[in-house]
Design a protein around this motif. Structure first.
Motif, PDB file in Angstrom:
ATOM      1  N   VAL A   9       0.835  -1.196   0.000  1.00 53.52           N
ATOM      2  CA  VAL A   9       0.000   0.000   0.000  1.00 53.52           C
ATOM      3  C   VAL A   9       0.873   1.251   0.000  1.00 53.52           C
ATOM      4  CG1 VAL A   9      -1.799   1.294   1.190  1.00 53.52           C
ATOM      5  CG2 VAL A   9      -1.812  -1.217   1.259  1.00 53.52           C
ATOM      6  N   SER A  10       0.753   2.039  -1.062  1.00 54.34           N
ATOM      7  CA  SER A  10       1.320   3.391  -1.116  1.00 54.34           C
ATOM      8  C   SER A  10       0.159   4.354  -0.921  1.00 54.34           C
ATOM      9  CB  SER A  10       2.009   3.648  -2.458  1.00 54.34           C
ATOM     10  OG  SER A  10       3.157   2.840  -2.602  1.00 54.34           O
ATOM     11  N   ALA A  11      -0.015   4.826   0.312  1.00 50.22           N
ATOM     12  CA  ALA A  11      -1.154   5.693   0.622  1.00 50.22           C
ATOM     13  C   ALA A  11      -0.937   7.116   0.153  1.00 50.22           C
ATOM     14  CB  ALA A  11      -1.429   5.664   2.124  1.00 50.22           C
ATOM     15  N   ASP A  12       0.238   7.383  -0.420  1.00 46.58           N
ATOM     16  CA  ASP A  12       0.537   8.664  -1.065  1.00 46.58           C
ATOM     17  C   ASP A  12       1.311   8.336  -2.341  1.00 46.58           C
ATOM     18  OD1 ASP A  12       0.746  11.430  -1.493  1.00 46.58           O
ATOM     19  OD2 ASP A  12       2.595  11.564  -0.365  1.00 46.58           O
ATOM     20  N   ALA A  13       2.558   8.765  -2.437  1.00 47.89           N
ATOM     21  CA  ALA A  13       3.369   8.496  -3.625  1.00 47.89           C
ATOM     22  C   ALA A  13       3.803   7.028  -3.675  1.00 47.89           C
ATOM     23  CB  ALA A  13       4.602   9.398  -3.617  1.00 47.89           C
ATOM     24  N   ALA A  14       4.079   6.548  -4.887  1.00 56.92           N
ATOM     25  CA  ALA A  14       4.526   5.166  -5.084  1.00 56.92           C
ATOM     26  C   ALA A  14       6.001   5.043  -4.732  1.00 56.92           C
ATOM     27  CB  ALA A  14       4.290   4.741  -6.535  1.00 56.92           C
ATOM     28  N   LEU A  15       6.298   4.289  -3.684  1.00 51.69           N
ATOM     29  CA  LEU A  15       7.675   4.146  -3.238  1.00 51.69           C
ATOM     30  C   LEU A  15       8.143   2.696  -3.184  1.00 51.69           C
ATOM     31  CD1 LEU A  15       7.606   6.701  -0.265  1.00 51.69           C
ATOM     32  CD2 LEU A  15       8.585   7.061  -2.538  1.00 51.69           C
ATOM     33  N   ILE A  16       7.230   1.760  -2.975  1.00 49.00           N
ATOM     34  CA  ILE A  16       7.604   0.396  -2.625  1.00 49.00           C
ATOM     35  C   ILE A  16       7.578  -0.554  -3.822  1.00 49.00           C
ATOM     36  CG2 ILE A  16       5.297  -0.476  -2.035  1.00 49.00           C
ATOM     37  CD1 ILE A  16       8.554  -0.864   0.052  1.00 49.00           C
ATOM     38  N   THR A  17       7.570  -0.007  -5.019  1.00 44.53           N
ATOM     39  CA  THR A  17       7.422  -0.815  -6.234  1.00 44.53           C
ATOM     40  C   THR A  17       8.447  -1.923  -6.324  1.00 44.53           C
ATOM     41  OG1 THR A  17       6.725   1.234  -7.317  1.00 44.53           O
ATOM     42  CG2 THR A  17       7.120  -0.674  -8.736  1.00 44.53           C
ATOM     43  N   ASP A  18       9.702  -1.617  -6.019  1.00 48.18           N
ATOM     44  CA  ASP A  18      10.748  -2.623  -6.209  1.00 48.18           C
ATOM     45  C   ASP A  18      10.587  -3.802  -5.266  1.00 48.18           C
ATOM     46  OD1 ASP A  18      13.299  -3.091  -7.775  1.00 48.18           O
ATOM     47  OD2 ASP A  18      14.007  -3.418  -5.723  1.00 48.18           O
ATOM     48  N   LEU A  19      10.227  -3.535  -4.008  1.00 46.84           N
ATOM     49  CA  LEU A  19      10.024  -4.639  -3.072  1.00 46.84           C
ATOM     50  C   LEU A  19       8.839  -5.495  -3.505  1.00 46.84           C
ATOM     51  CD1 LEU A  19      10.797  -6.101  -0.486  1.00 46.84           C
ATOM     52  CD2 LEU A  19       9.373  -4.486   0.785  1.00 46.84           C
ATOM     53  N   ALA A  20       7.771  -4.855  -3.981  1.00 44.36           N
ATOM     54  CA  ALA A  20       6.622  -5.615  -4.483  1.00 44.36           C
ATOM     55  C   ALA A  20       7.034  -6.495  -5.662  1.00 44.36           C
ATOM     56  CB  ALA A  20       5.507  -4.652  -4.893  1.00 44.36           C
ATOM     57  N   ILE A  34      -1.718   2.226  -5.260  1.00 38.02           N
ATOM     58  CA  ILE A  34      -1.073   3.548  -5.265  1.00 38.02           C
ATOM     59  C   ILE A  34      -2.151   4.608  -5.199  1.00 38.02           C
ATOM     60  CG2 ILE A  34       0.413   5.130  -6.554  1.00 38.02           C
ATOM     61  CD1 ILE A  34       1.581   2.625  -7.970  1.00 38.02           C
ATOM     62  N   GLU A  35      -2.071   5.462  -4.179  1.00 39.31           N
ATOM     63  CA  GLU A  35      -3.075   6.503  -3.989  1.00 39.31           C
ATOM     64  C   GLU A  35      -2.866   7.684  -4.933  1.00 39.31           C
ATOM     65  OE1 GLU A  35      -6.157   8.873  -2.761  1.00 39.31           O
ATOM     66  OE2 GLU A  35      -5.830   6.754  -2.261  1.00 39.31           O
ATOM     67  N   ALA A  36      -1.601   8.165  -5.065  1.00 40.41           N
ATOM     68  CA  ALA A  36      -1.332   9.377  -5.846  1.00 40.41           C
ATOM     69  C   ALA A  36      -1.648   9.140  -7.322  1.00 40.41           C
ATOM     70  CB  ALA A  36       0.133   9.783  -5.681  1.00 40.41           C
ATOM     71  N   GLU A  37      -2.550   9.939  -7.856  1.00 39.13           N
ATOM     72  CA  GLU A  37      -3.001   9.735  -9.239  1.00 39.13           C
ATOM     73  C   GLU A  37      -1.852   9.852 -10.230  1.00 39.13           C
ATOM     74  OE1 GLU A  37      -6.447  11.460 -12.286  1.00 39.13           O
ATOM     75  OE2 GLU A  37      -6.376  12.095 -10.194  1.00 39.13           O
ATOM     76  N   THR A  38      -0.911  10.764  -9.978  1.00 38.08           N
ATOM     77  CA  THR A  38       0.199  10.965 -10.908  1.00 38.08           C
ATOM     78  C   THR A  38       1.167   9.790 -10.909  1.00 38.08           C
ATOM     79  OG1 THR A  38       1.414  12.159  -9.180  1.00 38.08           O
ATOM     80  CG2 THR A  38       0.117  13.478 -10.747  1.00 38.08           C
TER      81      THR A  38
END
Length: 438
Positions: A9-20, A34-38
């Motif tokens: 869960v990225s409740a704001d910007a996407a940060l955890i992509t690599d671990l996923a 990913i919460e952030a639309e951009t």
């Protein structure tokens, strides 16, 4: 280990992509929100996505939060605490551990209450009061914004003048330009020494035995000059519970257990021959630190985080040497300029001149028709890592891998790890911080 269901869960910007992506490649079932639309295209083609993370909570065996922020507000710790109370296994914080990062004054109070030495520090909500303090107590200080605006990393300022005059000038400028957004700021007395972060993984009860020691490279340009970026690269190694750990995070073990914290927690410090001086907490994953930690974990990453979240006495096998990570960026990073980004970087192709993807980690990237492309709006598509028996060997591997990558306009620091080679390692050893403890 049997395949498990992981909800990231990225409740704001996407940060955890690599671990996923790493856990997905280990044949676990993954869903990523990913919460952030951009940022929602980040990770497309690499990891399965979901549009409703709350609807997937009961499906998940492990829920992983990547940051403390829910939009512009602190809040994932409260979400994680709520889910744990419902019986779910969660990698994430609590309201109090979130506050360690958001409220720097509170963080210092927690350290002091548990017997950890701290550097002189003062918190101000009023710019004029801060300016008056520096003028009455002349010295070099570090200016650290508080609240949401602390994510604008270039606002961190490290003073150079003994009379504090440059800090006064900076505070006056910030009052005019950022007074409407900056809730307050902390002034820390500047301390000279080796900057090192002690990072432990906590399972809700205690720290995992292997401790990670990492060295951040925050400035944009080689030689540690230019604007602060958050991070341009990291060097690191793993060790046991040495003096650096025992005098810092080790003293917070009972407090973290009482909180029920689960995940990575990092305490950045300045160390010299007279002591250890904590600077700030990262009560969550660090970026790109987590990518480098993944690269150095030689056992199953998914199994480690499953056991961490369930309190199953997690064990982790790690590379017994040194590791470095280099962040590859594109214009206008670290600044916001939509026109420059659109002209120079948006949807750019990442070209690899070899078939190998060893040591290549995702940040703001997606896969389209077999091509890696830049995604999002930040200009941080990938991280490249290397490891070796020495820091120099790790550097050679990482930069050799970078030589096989082509992206128009890409730039990066070419000195990650050099501080260790040039003397930081010798100093820490000479001061007695790294050797085995009785």
């Amino acid at each position: 280990m049997a395949a498990s269901n992981f909800l990231f869960v990225s409740a704001d910007a996407a940060l955890i992509t690599d671990l996923a992506w790493q856990v997905h490649r280990e044949d676990h079932d993954v869903r990523y929100y990913i919460e952030a639309e951009t940022d929602r295209e980040i990770g497309d083609g690499f990891v399965p996505k979901t549009d409703d993370w709350r609807g997937d909570v009961d499906w998940a065996d492990v829920i992983v939060f990547d940051d403390i922020w829910v939009g512009s507000e602190v809040g994932t710790g409260a979400l994680a605490e709520e889910l744990r109370a419902q019986g779910h296994a969660v990698v994430g914080g609590t309201p109090a551990t979130d506050r360690l990062e958001e409220d720097r004054g509170y963080a210092m109070d927690v350290l002091e209450a548990h017997g950890v030495n701290t550097v002189e520090h003062h918190v101000f909500q009023d710019f004029d009061a801060g300016i008056e303090f520096v003028q009455e107590n002349p010295a070099p200080y570090v200016v650290k914004p508080l609240g949401e605006v602390q994510n604008v990393k270039r606002l961190l300022y490290v003073g150079n003048e003994d009379d504090g005059s440059d800090v006064v000038d900076v505070l006056r400028a910030y009052k005019k330009a950022w007074g409407h957004r900056m809730k307050g700021f902390q002034l820390q007395r500047k301390v000279e020494g080796v900057e090192v972060a002690i990072c432990g993984f906590f399972d809700g009860t205690e720290f995992v035995d292997r401790v990670n020691f990492n060295f951040e490279h925050k400035k944009l340009f080689p030689g540690n000059i230019g604007p602060s970026t958050g991070e341009m690269g990291t060097s690191m190694f793993w060790a046991g519970r040495n003096k650096l750990f025992k005098e810092t995070l080790g003293k917070l073990e009972d407090w973290l257990a009482n909180e029920g914290y689960v995940g990575s927690i990092d305490l950045n410090c300045i160390v010299n021959d007279s002591g250890i001086y904590p600077l700030e907490f990262t009560p969550r994953f660090g970026y790109p630190t987590i990518a480098l930690q993944e690269e150095s974990i030689e056992s199953s990453t998914g199994e480690f985080f499953y056991d961490l979240a369930h309190g199953n006495d997690p064990e982790v096998a790690v590379h017994n040497g040194y590791q470095i990570a280099v962040r590859i960026v594109l214009p206008p990073f670290p600044f916001d300029d939509e026109k420059t980004y659109d002209e120079s970087s948006r949807n750019a192709v990442v070209v690899f001149q070899s078939e190998s993807r060893e040591g290549i980690h995702l940040e703001d990237a997606k896969e389209v028709d077999g091509q890696w492309r830049v995604a999002g709006d930040n200009g941080m598509p990938i991280v490249v890592t290397g490891k070796g028996d020495t820091m120099q060997a790790a550097r050679e591997q990482a930069y050799g891998r970078i030589d096989d990558i082509v992206m128009p306009n890409m730039y990066y620091r070419d000195d990650i790890g050099e501080r260790w080679i040039d003397g930081d390692g010798d100093r820490l050893q000479a001061w007695g911080y790294l050797g085995p403890q009785p």
